[in-house]
Every structure is written in C-alpha cells, then in structure tokens.
Scaffold this active site. Structure first.
Site, PDB file in Angstrom:
ATOM      1  N   ASP A   1      72.701  40.503  37.641  1.00  0.00           N
ATOM      2  CA  ASP A   1      71.571  39.201  38.305  1.00  0.00           C
ATOM      3  C   ASP A   1      73.144  38.998  38.889  1.00  0.00           C
ATOM      4  O   ASP A   1      73.113  37.575  39.705  1.00  0.00           O
ATOM      5  CB  ASP A   1      72.307  38.336  37.197  1.00  0.00           C
ATOM      6  CG  ASP A   1      71.112  37.745  36.273  1.00  0.00           C
ATOM      7  OD1 ASP A   1      70.319  39.304  36.161  1.00  0.00           O
ATOM      8  OD2 ASP A   1      70.976  37.737  34.958  1.00  0.00           O
TER       9      ASP A   1
ATOM     10  N   HIS B   1      68.773  41.407  40.112  1.00  0.00           N
ATOM     11  CA  HIS B   1      67.555  41.239  38.922  1.00  0.00           C
ATOM     12  C   HIS B   1      66.760  39.877  39.680  1.00  0.00           C
ATOM     13  O   HIS B   1      67.680  39.548  39.106  1.00  0.00           O
ATOM     14  CB  HIS B   1      68.763  41.040  38.067  1.00  0.00           C
ATOM     15  CG  HIS B   1      67.111  41.603  36.635  1.00  0.00           C
ATOM     16  ND1 HIS B   1      67.634  39.936  36.001  1.00  0.00           N
ATOM     17  CD2 HIS B   1      66.269  42.157  36.644  1.00  0.00           C
ATOM     18  CE1 HIS B   1      66.608  40.296  34.579  1.00  0.00           C
ATOM     19  NE2 HIS B   1      66.611  41.658  35.093  1.00  0.00           N
ATOM     20  N   ARG B   2      65.449  40.178  39.471  1.00  0.00           N
ATOM     21  CA  ARG B   2      64.864  39.471  40.064  1.00  0.00           C
ATOM     22  C   ARG B   2      65.538  37.986  41.107  1.00  0.00           C
ATOM     23  O   ARG B   2      65.208  36.975  41.448  1.00  0.00           O
ATOM     24  CB  ARG B   2      64.596  38.124  39.083  1.00  0.00           C
ATOM     25  CG  ARG B   2      64.406  38.357  37.431  1.00  0.00           C
ATOM     26  CD  ARG B   2      64.615  37.359  36.478  1.00  0.00           C
ATOM     27  NE  ARG B   2      64.040  38.784  35.002  1.00  0.00           N
ATOM     28  CZ  ARG B   2      64.225  37.567  33.803  1.00  0.00           C
ATOM     29  NH1 ARG B   2      64.640  36.675  33.869  1.00  0.00           N
ATOM     30  NH2 ARG B   2      64.232  38.135  33.107  1.00  0.00           N
TER      31      ARG B   2
ATOM     32  N   LYS C   1      54.524  43.056  35.537  1.00  0.00           N
ATOM     33  CA  LYS C   1      54.553  42.123  34.873  1.00  0.00           C
ATOM     34  C   LYS C   1      53.584  42.033  33.477  1.00  0.00           C
ATOM     35  O   LYS C   1      52.407  41.871  33.918  1.00  0.00           O
ATOM     36  CB  LYS C   1      55.474  41.414  34.903  1.00  0.00           C
ATOM     37  CG  LYS C   1      56.127  40.389  33.634  1.00  0.00           C
ATOM     38  CD  LYS C   1      57.188  40.931  32.515  1.00  0.00           C
ATOM     39  CE  LYS C   1      58.208  40.895  33.139  1.00  0.00           C
ATOM     40  NZ  LYS C   1      59.142  41.878  32.371  1.00  0.00           N
TER      41      LYS C   1
HETATM   42  O1  G3P Z   1      64.319  45.883  36.276  1.00  0.00           O
HETATM   43  C1  G3P Z   1      63.935  45.751  34.353  1.00  0.00           C
HETATM   44  C2  G3P Z   1      64.239  44.320  33.994  1.00  0.00           C
HETATM   45  O2  G3P Z   1      63.974  43.370  35.084  1.00  0.00           O
HETATM   46  C3  G3P Z   1      63.737  44.629  32.685  1.00  0.00           C
HETATM   47  O3  G3P Z   1      63.738  42.920  31.928  1.00  0.00           O
HETATM   48  O4  G3P Z   1      62.842  41.205  30.922  1.00  0.00           O
HETATM   49  O5  G3P Z   1      64.285  41.028  33.071  1.00  0.00           O
HETATM   50  O6  G3P Z   1      61.577  41.777  33.684  1.00  0.00           O
HETATM   51  P1  G3P Z   1      63.328  41.493  32.491  1.00  0.00           P
HETATM   52 CA    CA Z   2      61.774  42.558  35.479  1.00  0.00          CA
END
Ligand code: G3P
Ligand code: CA
Length: 279
Positions: free
Chosen positions: A269, A42-43, A145
């Site tokens: 994460d 994630h990210r 986003k």
């Molecule tokens: O990929 C899903 C997740 O990234 C969505 O929430 O806020 O981390 O962008 P957020």
């Molecule tokens: Ca995201």
C-alpha cells in the site's frame, strides 16, 4: 571437395546466427529476469489515496512504483470495473453488489470521500480507462476478483487487452492474476502471451512441491500472503522457474524481511516503504 566443405561451413554459420538471434528474440519476448525487486503499488498507492481509483494509480505513478495492482469485476450490464469488494458499501457512498448495479449506476457513486474529503468525486474506473491512461507509463498487475460471480470475465479482460494491442509478450508490463486458479488457467488458454500469476491465501501448510509443479505448468508467478514467505520457500519457487510477488506490505519491517528473503516483487500500500537502497 574443398568447395563443398566451404558451403557446409557457410550454411552452419548462417544457421548458428539465425538460431542465436531467435533465442535472443525469445528471451526479449518472454521478459528477461532482472535482479531488481519490483515495487508494486497495491490497488494503486492505496496508503495515500482511495484504493482502485485513478487518484491512487496516479499516486503510484508519481511515487515511481514499477507497477500498480488493481481488482477487476463486472457490472450488471457487462462493463469491466475496477473495485475490490464484491459490494460497493465499504469504498463508496452507495450500497449493493457490483454485479447488481449497471455501469451508469456505479458511475453515480463517490469512490473517494470515504478515504478523505480531498478525494470527493473520485469514480469507480473502467478497466479500459485505466489501460488507456497508463499504457506505456507503468506496468499493471490485474487481479480478476471473484470470477465465479462473473462468467466470461476472462474473455472480457483478454478482449480489453487485445483491443489495445497489449496481448503480446510484453516484458511483464501486464500480468494477470487471481486467487481462483481455474480462472488463471482459463485466461492463460485465451491469451498465452500474457504472463499470469496464482495468488495463494494464507495456509499454515505452506505450498507443496506438487502445487509448485502444477503452477509452473501455466503460470510465471506464485504470489502468496507475505506471512508464508521465508527464503526457503522463495528458493523452492525459483527452483520451479517461477517468481514471487507476495502481498500485502503495510510496514517497513515487513518490506525489509521480504527483501532479505529474496522475493522478486513486493505488493504494498506504501511504495515508499520498499527502499531500493537496501536491496
Ligand atoms: O495482489 C494481491 C492482493 O491484492 C490480494 O489480496 O484482497 O488485496 O485483493 P486483495
Ligand atoms: Ca487485489
């Protein structure tokens, strides 16, 4: 008469071989379903490196995640940049809205020190840089986003993929998703070959069959907040021909819960928390 029957038989066999190979190609192009649960950083591996930086993506690659997720927005002068918040304040040493800063101004910011001194000097990457660096090495989940702030962003993301020949059916090496479902539909109409997902924020009402039917008309993935997941929802998602990659896992117990519920991927994460030996 015997000769005519032989010709008909030959034509029939040829047609069967042709149709058969077509089906196989279509299956390959659409990306065959596998039993493996995707480990999606994630990210980037944002538990270990500053989110949405090259350091976090490299960490995900080194940890052998199957895929990493990133968030894309647009600078004042129209560059696609990789950052989560609509303001730079939390994850850089600057201040202000992403959409009010030029790419050059964004490049001056330090996107690593807030996380640890070790990452001082990390920059906000361009989407194109990330695609160029990781194309063919690891799959990428692109989240558009806050698209309502950036008219035309879907076309720009599509252009970035097309310019790199990443717009073809790709065995899910690229997936595009958003919480804004109109944006997902818009992107899908521009590049129907690239699989898309709808993100669903937490709601105690769950996800109705009607919603799933609507999603299935254009999307391949429905990716809810992990708190909404149970095996019954996963089964209903699968019944509509969709797959699910819930977000965001930050502990091992949650990872195991989602594995038991039968999800298709886990957005985390901490890629090391998704233990492949327990699948
Ligand atoms: O990929 C899903 C997740 O990234 C969505 O929430 O806020 O981390 O962008 P957020
Ligand atoms: Ca995201």
């Amino acid at each position: 008469m015997k000769k005519l029957a032989s010709i008909v038989l030959l034509l029939g066999l040829t047609a069967m071989v042709f149709i058969g190979s077509g089906v196989q190609v279509a299956a390959e192009e659409s990306g065959s379903k596998s039993n493996k649960v995707l480990n999606i950083a994630h990210r980037g591996a944002s538990g270990y490196a500053p989110e949405n930086t090259m350091a976090a993506f490299e960490q995900a690659f080194e940890m052998k995640a199957d895929m990493f997720e990133l968030d894309v927005q647009m600078s004042k002068d129209g560059e696609l940049v990789v950052i989560h918040d609509t303001k730079v304040d939390r994850t850089t040493d600057g201040a202000g809205k992403v959409k009010d800063l030029t790419y050059d101004e964004l490049q001056e910011l330090d996107a690593g020190s807030w996380f640890s001194e070790k990452f001082e000097g990390e920059k906000i990457p361009k989407l194109g840089e990330v695609l160029d660096e990781y194309r063919g090495k690891i799959a990428i989940l692109i989240e558009i986003k806050s698209p309502s702030l950036y008219p035309g962003i879907e076309q720009k993301v599509a252009d970035a993929l097309e310019a790199r020949n990443m717009d073809k059916p790709n065995n899910n090496k690229i997936i595009v998703q958003s919480f804004n479902h109109e944006s997902v539909k818009n992107f899908h109409s521009i590049l129907p070959g690239v699989p898309v997902g709808v993100l669903v924020g937490y709601s105690e009402n769950g996800i109705s069959d009607r919603q799933l039917e609507n999603f299935a008309a254009y999307a391949q993935y429905v990716n809810p907040n992990k708190a909404m997941i149970d095996s019954e929802l996963v089964d209903r998602i699968h019944a509509y021909g969709l797959e699910t990659h819930p977000y965001t896992v930050r502990d091992r117990v949650a990872a195991q819960y989602l594995l038991n519920a039968g999800v298709d991927g886990i957005i985390t994460d901490y890629p090391d928390y998704v233990d492949p030996h327990k699948q």
